[in-house]
Design a protein around this motif. Structure first.
Motif: not given
Length: 310
Positions: A53-56, A88-90, A104-106
């Motif tokens: 999916v991706g990195w944390d 989630v982009t912060a 991150g990716i959740y």
């Protein structure tokens, strides 16, 4: 005899860890020990029935190249067939205002804590959706984006003349943290500029704004003798000293050393332990306040006493 000395330096090394989440989801590579500035190539290979999916931290590059600047851990997120993940982009706004954690990716339905930490000279204001709670909890139901809005703090610099009929001063006002500003003192006829309340006799006087502050320019009638009292702190981060400035000969002044948290005033450079203390200004004088680090006693007991050792 001529001697040659060679200083030998070693480059700092850091550890890059690469982790799979869940551990059964796949394999990862690229971790190890690296020198500062080296590049590490991270890889994530999903097992059967899983997808990468991706990195944390939200990055989806695979393989991924990172530049090593310190110890770090990167988690590769794998999802089982049918599972739904969102990003989630912060971010901080402005970027220099602070840092934000929680992006991150959740997996769908995960509760995530977002936290905004202001840099020096800034304060957290609100999130871009109007929420002021910090930290705040969100439930991941889709791709989400949040910006933490930071406010650039401004401080007041006040300038005074002493005596008020001795001259004029300029440069005071409202400024942002870190700004470099110039203070100027102009003496009236029959007076001369002596110095500033922080011990400087530069004119114009450049200062860096780090908080609200007052600077007083001292003027003396021509023919009056003034001396400068300078104060210092050792170690520099241990506290502050009040009382520096320019004074007429014979003036009795008070010096006061105030310790920062974790420190205690110990003594002055001339051996005196009085604090505050009074001195008579009869020449240019310099005082250093020495502070010591607080020590604390930690007592650990076993209960019951015969039950074991700690």
């Amino acid at each position: 005899v001529v001697a040659t000395y060679t200083a030998t330096f070693t480059q700092n090394q850091y550890t890059i860890q690469v982790v799979a989440s869940p551990a059964s989801g796949g394999t990862v590579g690229g971790g190890g020990t690296f020198h500062y500035g080296e590049q590490a190539t991270l890889t994530a290979t999903p097992n059967a029935n899983y997808t990468f999916v991706g990195w944390d931290d939200g990055n989806t590059a695979n393989p991924r190249v990172v530049t090593v600047t310190g110890n770090a851990t990167y988690t590769a997120i794998f999802s089982e067939a049918g599972a739904v993940y969102y990003t989630v982009t912060a971010e901080a706004q402005p970027v220099e205002g602070g840092t934000v954690t929680g992006g991150g990716i959740y997996a769908e339905g995960t509760q995530v804590m977002l936290s905004a930490t202001a840099n020096q000279g800034y304060s957290f204001s609100q999130w871009d959706d109007g929420i002021t709670a910090n930290p705040r909890s969100i439930t991941v139901t889709s791709n989400l984006s949040f910006k933490a809005i930071f406010k650039h703090e401004s401080y007041t610099i006040a300038v005074n003349a002493n005596p008020s009929n001795g001259g004029t001063v300029s440069g005071g006002g409202s400024y942002y943290y870190g700004e470099v500003i110039t203070l100027r003192a102009t003496a009236y006829s029959g007076y001369e500029f002596v110095g500033w309340s922080d011990g400087s006799n530069e004119n114009p006087h450049e200062i860096t704004v780090t908080g609200n502050a007052t600077y007083t320019a001292t003027f003396s009638e021509i023919g009056t003798t003034y001396y400068t009292v300078s104060t210092y702190v050792s170690p520099a981060s241990a506290g502050t000293v009040q009382g520096a400035g320019a004074y007429p000969a014979g003036t009795s002044i008070e010096l006061k050393a105030e310790a920062n948290e974790g420190y205690t005033f110990d003594h002055w450079n001339d051996g005196s332990t009085a604090n505050p203390r009074r001195v008579t200004v009869n020449n240019n004088m310099s005082f250093t306040a020495y502070f010591s680090t607080n020590k604390y006693t930690i007592t650990v007991n076993a209960s019951p006493s015969e039950g074991g050792r700690r």
